[in-house]
Design a protein around this motif. Structure first.
Motif, short mmCIF file in Angstrom:
data_model
loop_
_atom_site.label_atom_id
_atom_site.label_comp_id
_atom_site.label_asym_id
_atom_site.label_seq_id
_atom_site.Cartn_x
_atom_site.Cartn_y
_atom_site.Cartn_z
N LEU A 48 -3.17 -9.51 4.36
CA LEU A 48 -3.63 -8.37 3.55
C LEU A 48 -2.84 -8.32 2.24
O LEU A 48 -3.41 -8.06 1.18
CB LEU A 48 -3.48 -7.07 4.34
CG LEU A 48 -4.06 -5.82 3.69
CD1 LEU A 48 -5.55 -6.00 3.39
CD2 LEU A 48 -3.85 -4.62 4.61
N ALA A 49 -1.54 -8.59 2.33
CA ALA A 49 -0.71 -8.61 1.12
C ALA A 49 -1.18 -9.70 0.16
O ALA A 49 -1.26 -9.46 -1.06
CB ALA A 49 0.76 -8.84 1.50
N LEU A 50 -1.50 -10.87 0.67
CA LEU A 50 -2.02 -11.94 -0.18
C LEU A 50 -3.35 -11.56 -0.82
O LEU A 50 -3.61 -11.87 -1.98
CB LEU A 50 -2.16 -13.23 0.61
CG LEU A 50 -0.86 -13.96 0.94
CD1 LEU A 50 -1.13 -15.13 1.89
CD2 LEU A 50 -0.20 -14.45 -0.33
N GLY A 51 -4.19 -10.91 -0.06
CA GLY A 51 -5.49 -10.47 -0.60
C GLY A 51 -5.32 -9.44 -1.71
O GLY A 51 -5.96 -9.55 -2.76
N VAL A 52 -4.46 -8.45 -1.49
CA VAL A 52 -4.23 -7.43 -2.51
C VAL A 52 -3.60 -8.04 -3.75
O VAL A 52 -3.98 -7.72 -4.88
CB VAL A 52 -3.37 -6.28 -1.93
CG1 VAL A 52 -2.91 -5.33 -3.03
CG2 VAL A 52 -4.14 -5.51 -0.87
N ALA A 53 -2.63 -8.94 -3.56
CA ALA A 53 -1.99 -9.60 -4.70
C ALA A 53 -2.99 -10.45 -5.47
O ALA A 53 -2.97 -10.47 -6.71
CB ALA A 53 -0.81 -10.45 -4.23
N THR A 54 -3.88 -11.13 -4.78
CA THR A 54 -4.88 -11.96 -5.45
C THR A 54 -5.85 -11.11 -6.25
O THR A 54 -6.17 -11.43 -7.41
CB THR A 54 -5.64 -12.81 -4.41
OG1 THR A 54 -4.70 -13.62 -3.71
CG2 THR A 54 -6.70 -13.68 -5.07
N VAL A 55 -6.32 -10.02 -5.68
CA VAL A 55 -7.24 -9.13 -6.40
C VAL A 55 -6.54 -8.52 -7.61
O VAL A 55 -7.12 -8.43 -8.70
CB VAL A 55 -7.78 -8.04 -5.45
CG1 VAL A 55 -8.51 -6.95 -6.22
CG2 VAL A 55 -8.70 -8.65 -4.42
#
Length: 116
Positions: A48-55
């Motif tokens: 989830l952290a990777l997803g939020v950082a990517t967005v």
């Protein structure tokens, strides 16, 4: 800077200010997203952290076009501002948006310093 843009000095001042406000809001939102991603990482939710950082990263990378679209949306109601936006878009043909906006911004700052 071309003469067509100079006749819309007051309108361009509002358009450039709207672009600056949008850019600042996008930067704050992106870095807040990075903060949320860091918090998620430390709470053990890696994906989830990777997803939020990517967005957040993609949102930040799109700030030039998002800022201009925001200014178009905010300034499209008045006929004179719409005409200034159309003149700005004509100035963009064959040149980068960033180059033209930097030139307009520098000209407006010089104009304001002469008025003070």
């Amino acid at each position: 800077m071309n003469e067509e843009l100079k006749q819309y000095a007051d309108e361009l001042d509002g358009i450039v200010a709207a672009i600056h406000r949008a850019t600042a809001a996008i930067a704050v939102a992106s870095f807040a997203g990075y903060g949320v991603a860091g918090w998620l990482l430390f709470t053990g939710r890696l994906w989830l952290a990777l997803g939020v950082a990517t967005v957040s990263y993609l949102f930040f990378r799109l700030y030039p076009s998002l800022s201009v679209h925001w200014a178009r949306w905010r300034c499209a109601d008045e006929a004179r501002q719409r005409a200034a936006l159309e003149a700005l878009e004509r100035a963009w043909s064959g040149r980068s948006q960033r180059e033209v906006l930097l030139e307009v911004d520098a000209w407006l700052r010089g104009r304001h310093s002469k008025l003070d």
